[in-house]
Structures are given as structure tokens and as C-alpha cells.
Design a protein around this motif. Sequence first.
Motif, PDB file in Angstrom:
ATOM      1  N   ALA A   1     -15.989  38.072  18.390  1.00 41.65           N
ATOM      2  CA  ALA A   1     -15.535  36.787  17.840  1.00 41.65           C
ATOM      3  C   ALA A   1     -16.306  35.613  18.445  1.00 41.65           C
ATOM      4  CB  ALA A   1     -14.039  36.612  18.073  1.00 41.65           C
TER       5      ALA A   1
ATOM      6  N   PRO B   1     -20.281  49.926  11.943  1.00 37.07           N
ATOM      7  CA  PRO B   1     -21.284  48.868  11.928  1.00 37.07           C
ATOM      8  C   PRO B   1     -20.637  47.527  11.575  1.00 37.07           C
ATOM      9  CG  PRO B   1     -21.775  50.593  10.298  1.00 37.07           C
ATOM     10  CD  PRO B   1     -20.442  50.908  10.874  1.00 37.07           C
TER      11      PRO B   1
ATOM     12  N   PRO C   1     -22.255  44.116  10.779  1.00 30.13           N
ATOM     13  CA  PRO C   1     -23.393  43.197  10.665  1.00 30.13           C
ATOM     14  C   PRO C   1     -22.954  41.742  10.650  1.00 30.13           C
ATOM     15  CG  PRO C   1     -22.925  44.250   8.557  1.00 30.13           C
ATOM     16  CD  PRO C   1     -21.995  44.861   9.549  1.00 30.13           C
ATOM     17  N   VAL C   2     -23.938  40.837  10.830  1.00 32.75           N
ATOM     18  CA  VAL C   2     -23.621  39.399  10.794  1.00 32.75           C
ATOM     19  C   VAL C   2     -24.480  38.702   9.729  1.00 32.75           C
ATOM     20  CG1 VAL C   2     -22.723  39.141  13.138  1.00 32.75           C
ATOM     21  CG2 VAL C   2     -25.178  39.029  12.773  1.00 32.75           C
TER      22      VAL C   2
ATOM     23  N   HIS D   1     -22.975  35.618   7.968  1.00 33.49           N
ATOM     24  CA  HIS D   1     -22.948  34.415   8.819  1.00 33.49           C
ATOM     25  C   HIS D   1     -24.311  33.716   8.707  1.00 33.49           C
ATOM     26  CE1 HIS D   1     -19.527  35.945  11.540  1.00 33.49           C
ATOM     27  NE2 HIS D   1     -19.822  36.986  10.801  1.00 33.49           N
TER      28      HIS D   1
ATOM     29  N   SER E   1     -15.683  38.046   4.371  1.00 28.54           N
ATOM     30  CA  SER E   1     -15.750  38.201   5.830  1.00 28.54           C
ATOM     31  C   SER E   1     -14.973  37.069   6.493  1.00 28.54           C
ATOM     32  CB  SER E   1     -17.203  38.172   6.305  1.00 28.54           C
ATOM     33  OG  SER E   1     -17.245  37.894   7.694  1.00 28.54           O
TER      34      SER E   1
ATOM     35  N   THR F   1      -6.583  46.301   7.635  1.00 28.95           N
ATOM     36  CA  THR F   1      -7.251  47.370   8.395  1.00 28.95           C
ATOM     37  C   THR F   1      -6.730  47.411   9.832  1.00 28.95           C
ATOM     38  OG1 THR F   1      -9.366  48.130   9.274  1.00 28.95           O
ATOM     39  CG2 THR F   1      -9.231  45.776   8.842  1.00 28.95           C
ATOM     40  N   ASP F   2      -6.318  46.258  10.358  1.00 32.02           N
ATOM     41  CA  ASP F   2      -5.854  46.204  11.748  1.00 32.02           C
ATOM     42  C   ASP F   2      -4.497  46.891  11.954  1.00 32.02           C
ATOM     43  OD1 ASP F   2      -8.155  44.875  12.396  1.00 32.02           O
ATOM     44  OD2 ASP F   2      -7.260  42.888  12.505  1.00 32.02           O
TER      45      ASP F   2
ATOM     46  N   ILE G   1     -12.305  48.527   4.543  1.00 29.83           N
ATOM     47  CA  ILE G   1     -12.962  47.442   5.299  1.00 29.83           C
ATOM     48  C   ILE G   1     -13.955  48.033   6.296  1.00 29.83           C
ATOM     49  CG2 ILE G   1     -12.607  45.369   6.724  1.00 29.83           C
ATOM     50  CD1 ILE G   1     -11.149  45.130   4.083  1.00 29.83           C
TER      51      ILE G   1
ATOM     52  N   ARG H   1     -13.495  53.493  10.749  1.00 32.95           N
ATOM     53  CA  ARG H   1     -12.460  53.138  11.739  1.00 32.95           C
ATOM     54  C   ARG H   1     -11.396  54.233  11.848  1.00 32.95           C
ATOM     55  NH1 ARG H   1      -9.420  47.228  11.959  1.00 32.95           N
ATOM     56  NH2 ARG H   1      -9.307  47.189  14.217  1.00 32.95           N
TER      57      ARG H   1
ATOM     58  N   LEU I   1      -8.861  48.398  20.257  1.00 34.06           N
ATOM     59  CA  LEU I   1      -7.585  47.683  20.366  1.00 34.06           C
ATOM     60  C   LEU I   1      -6.455  48.293  19.523  1.00 34.06           C
ATOM     61  CD1 LEU I   1      -5.777  45.276  20.975  1.00 34.06           C
ATOM     62  CD2 LEU I   1      -7.146  43.914  19.394  1.00 34.06           C
TER      63      LEU I   1
HETATM   64  C1  EPZ Z   1     -11.998  39.926  11.743  1.00 32.78           C
HETATM   65  O1  EPZ Z   1     -13.266  40.472  12.132  1.00 32.78           O
HETATM   66  C2  EPZ Z   1     -11.019  40.306  12.825  1.00 32.78           C
HETATM   67  N1  EPZ Z   1     -11.460  39.734  14.087  1.00 32.78           N
HETATM   68  C3  EPZ Z   1     -10.884  41.811  12.917  1.00 32.78           C
HETATM   69  O2  EPZ Z   1      -9.865  42.100  13.854  1.00 32.78           O
HETATM   70  C4  EPZ Z   1     -10.454  42.360  11.565  1.00 32.78           C
HETATM   71  O3  EPZ Z   1     -10.426  43.768  11.613  1.00 32.78           O
HETATM   72  C5  EPZ Z   1     -11.430  41.916  10.481  1.00 32.78           C
HETATM   73  O4  EPZ Z   1     -11.570  40.464  10.496  1.00 32.78           O
HETATM   74  C6  EPZ Z   1     -11.019  42.338   9.078  1.00 32.78           C
HETATM   75  O5  EPZ Z   1      -9.758  41.798   8.776  1.00 32.78           O
HETATM   76  C7  EPZ Z   1     -11.178  38.472  14.388  1.00 32.78           C
HETATM   77  O6  EPZ Z   1     -10.607  37.726  13.610  1.00 32.78           O
HETATM   78  C8  EPZ Z   1     -11.547  38.001  15.738  1.00 32.78           C
HETATM   79  P1  EPZ Z   1     -15.105  40.751   8.703  1.00 32.78           P
HETATM   80  P2  EPZ Z   1     -14.585  40.043  11.349  1.00 32.78           P
HETATM   81  O7  EPZ Z   1     -16.365  39.999   8.846  1.00 32.78           O
HETATM   82  O8  EPZ Z   1     -14.447  38.696  10.792  1.00 32.78           O
HETATM   83  C9  EPZ Z   1     -18.501  43.364   6.696  1.00 32.78           C
HETATM   84  C10 EPZ Z   1      -8.858  43.263  15.648  1.00 32.78           C
HETATM   85  O9  EPZ Z   1      -8.529  44.437  15.927  1.00 32.78           O
HETATM   86  N2  EPZ Z   1     -19.437  42.277   7.054  1.00 32.78           N
HETATM   87  O10 EPZ Z   1     -14.024  40.149   7.865  1.00 32.78           O
HETATM   88  O11 EPZ Z   1     -15.726  40.337  12.240  1.00 32.78           O
HETATM   89  C11 EPZ Z   1     -17.925  44.061   7.916  1.00 32.78           C
HETATM   90  O12 EPZ Z   1     -18.829  45.035   8.422  1.00 32.78           O
HETATM   91  C12 EPZ Z   1     -10.146  42.976  14.944  1.00 32.78           C
HETATM   92  O13 EPZ Z   1      -8.196  42.265  16.015  1.00 32.78           O
HETATM   93  C13 EPZ Z   1     -20.714  42.288   6.527  1.00 32.78           C
HETATM   94  O14 EPZ Z   1     -21.101  43.209   5.771  1.00 32.78           O
HETATM   95  O15 EPZ Z   1     -14.551  41.067  10.155  1.00 32.78           O
HETATM   96  C14 EPZ Z   1     -16.650  44.637   7.349  1.00 32.78           C
HETATM   97  O16 EPZ Z   1     -16.951  45.832   6.620  1.00 32.78           O
HETATM   98  C15 EPZ Z   1     -11.135  44.051  14.874  1.00 32.78           C
HETATM   99  N3  EPZ Z   1     -21.563  41.280   6.888  1.00 32.78           N
HETATM  100  C16 EPZ Z   1     -16.186  43.569   6.358  1.00 32.78           C
HETATM  101  O17 EPZ Z   1     -17.363  42.788   6.086  1.00 32.78           O
HETATM  102  C17 EPZ Z   1     -21.192  40.249   7.701  1.00 32.78           C
HETATM  103  O18 EPZ Z   1     -21.994  39.354   7.969  1.00 32.78           O
HETATM  104  C18 EPZ Z   1     -15.095  42.647   6.882  1.00 32.78           C
HETATM  105  O19 EPZ Z   1     -15.436  42.217   8.200  1.00 32.78           O
HETATM  106  C19 EPZ Z   1     -19.880  40.238   8.206  1.00 32.78           C
HETATM  107  C20 EPZ Z   1     -19.023  41.264   7.864  1.00 32.78           C
END
Ligand code: EPZ
Length: 421
Positions: free
Chosen positions: A92, A119, A121-122, A125, A164, A307-308, A330, A334, A373
Amino acid sequence: MDKFLVSKSNLSGRVRVSGSKNASLPIMAATLLTDEKCIIKNVPCLKDINTMIKILEILGKKIIFEKNTLTVEAKKSKKYVAPYQLVKTMRASFCCLGPLVAKRKKAKVALPGGCVIGPRPVDLHIKGLISLGADILVEDGYCLAEAKKLKGSHVYLGGPFGSSVLATANIIMAAVLAEGTTVVEHAACEPEVASLILFLRKMGADIEGENTPLLRIKGKKTLRGCEFEIIPDRIEAGTFIAASLATHSHINIEGAEPGHLTSVFEVARKMGAKIKIDKNSRIIQINPPKKIKAVNITTLPYPGFPTDLQAQFMVCLAKASGMSLITEKIYPDRFMHVAELNRMGATVQRTGPYSVIEGKKGLKGAELMASDLRASAALVIAGLAASGKSRIARIYHIDRGYEGIEKKLKKLGANIERVKA
Ligand code: EPZ
């Protein structure tokens, strides 16, 4: 390293939900958008919050964290580097990128590495910030973003697994100080994103569309400090619902926001639970069935099933009558908890993003290893629901996201002890 000793328990009574970790973290990053003082209440006292405090301190903020209130003192700084040592422990932290480049014109944030849940990825962002006019360089494991002035733009944030959460947060935090209007399409609709928008609005930002996938953000020259209260943690509330079902215990959950839990109530009701919400006190009463019914669960972006909570609900399905299917949309990988649950006598077969769970009468305690977690929360629930004793290692994972978990469970009557290994 601490371990948990857990054994079969009947839970009863009330438990109070803490403030949301995942709402707190981006809001803390958003304090980088102002040089004025911000006071944030109901912040849970957790390892991940301490990591974000350290990152903000490195970035020049002075922080006081007392009794769940976080005061970020007014302080000007030009620092812009979030180092790998901290970012690697918490992904985060990457959401400091947007506010830093918007406010300090420059950001250097370590790229988060691989993750046990698959995986992560970012690219979204980075794509969003480039579209707002930032120059981005990925070098030596860091993402360097620079922009004399960000410019409003049209940003589409849909990815292969939907929206995301943190990419949406990053882009919003960059756009609030950009010149002109930004439209974000396919924004995440999670309550944590809506809460960030409310915080930014209190700082003076002009944002429309919270709780929807279409946001319109008119950039401002500066933002001010403010006071704000963090929303309750819907994932913690859902974890207690799973604990109630798995242990067949009637419990009451206080302080949660029922409106954030619709998909979870839907699944729990299909599993046979009776759920009552007191309109005035907003206490959620969970009456689990004697025998849990098998159900199919698909995780999805909000308002879908989170998913959490997938791992925690898998424990309940391991004790259900019949076959259940979990589809993880998601994070298809996992499923680290599956092998541990099978070691407790569960019959779960995982293929790709699917897990088929053959319900069994009971689980048996075992030596267990927490992997992340939410998986650690699932193992604690499994230990409380199983016959015999379980010893759970690597519980530092659970301390990242559940405030005083064993104190809260003990108050409900759980047999759980933290021991030094
Ligand atoms: C947030 O992570 C949460 N973390 C996660 O909580 C949570 O599991 C997740 O959202 C989904 O709800 C925080 O809020 C700190 P995403 P985030 O980007 O934002 C893909 C917990 O246990 N993706 O919404 O990092 C990614 O791989 C945690 O508290 C891309 O492809 O998750 C995933 O498949 C773990 N490219 C999907 O999107 C990107 O640039 C959703 O991920 C970014 C993400």
C-alpha cells in the motif's frame, strides 16, 4: 516469533469492529497533499499503519499516534523517496506515488515485489499517472515520477481482473492537484475509495461520483488540512461472521457498517445463518445454522463478495453439508490456505482459480503456518472450529491487519493464547 495456540471454542457475546486498515492507508498517504495539519480518528493500531507512519516520517511529516487518533503535523518538506526497505513490507506504500508527484513534483517509490497472494502488477497506477502528464522511469527497482504540473485527462482504469483499488486511489490523489478536469472511468467502487474521496473533499478537493465507476475531478491549486474519521473495517466484521458460522456460535458485532456487508450477508444467509440488524444500535446479530449449507462463492470487486474474505469463508464451507465451489476472480492464486486446511482434515481441491470444497463433519487441530494476512485469520477460525489443539506459526501476518485479534476473540470466549515460539 510469536505463535497462536488455539483450540475448539464456543463464542458468545459482543465484539467491536476497529477502523478500516485499507481505508486508513491511502488517507494517510493523502496527507502528503497538504502542508497543513490533519487529524484522523479511528485509525487501527496495526503493523501496516506503523509502516505507513515510518514512510510519512521519512517523507518529512511529523506524526503523533495516540488512542487511535493520528495527527499529521503541519510541516513543509521536499523529500520524495519512499525506500524499498519499507515498501517491500507493505504494497500500500505505493499509493504515496500520486500525492508526491502532485504536491512535490517528484516521487521515487520502490516498486513492490512479488506477493504470496499472486502477481500484483502496478501497470494501472503507472498508466494513469502517465496520462496525467507525469514522466515515469522504472529503474533499479524504483518508480521515479516527475511532472512540473500534472494536467487533467481521461483515464480508463479497467484491468484484466476488474478495477484496481489502490490505482484508483493513486490517480485520484494525483488529479486533485492537477490543472483542469480529470475523468476516471472504471474506477474502483470499494467503500475505502469512497472514504478517501470524502477525506479529500474535506481538504477542499472537487470530486464527483464516489461509489460509482465514473469520477470527475476538478484540480485545485492547494488543499487544506482537516479532521476525519475512518470507516469501520468491513473485512474484520466479515471475519467475525465467518468465525461465528464455523464455530456455530451466536455473536453480536458492534460498530460495523451493515451497508458495506450486503454480499457477505447474502452468502452467510445462503449458508443458513439468520442475520438481524438493529436499526438504532446497528448491532449485527449472527445466528448460525446447526449445519452449514454448501454454497458457491465468486469473489468480485465491490459490491461483490470480497477476495479478502475468501479464505475465512472457505473454513465454513469445509464444515458444510455438500460440495461448494469458490471462484477467485481477483487473485486467482490466492489459495495458500488450502494446503493448511487439508492438513486439518478438510477436502479442498484447487485447480487454477477454482477450489472445490467437499464439506466434512469436523476439522482436526494441527501445526499450521500462516502465509498472509487473511489466510492467517482463516487458520485461526479453523483452529477455533476444530477438535484438538492447533499451533499457528508466522502470526506476524495477522498483526498487520487485525487490531487486538486475540483480545477480541478471548472476550468472545475463544481459547487462544499468544506464545513465544
Ligand atoms: C487492495 O489491494 C487491498 N489493499 C487488498 O487488501 C485487496 O485484496 C484488494 O484491494 C482487492 O480488493 C489495500 O487496500 C491496502 P487491486 P490493491 O489493485 O489495490 C490487478 C488485504 O488483505 N491489478 O484492487 O493492491 C491485481 O493484480 C489486502 O487487506 C493490475 O492488473 O488491489 C488484482 O488482480 C490484500 N494492475 C486486481 O487488479 C494494477 O496496476 C485487483 O487488485 C493493479 C492491480
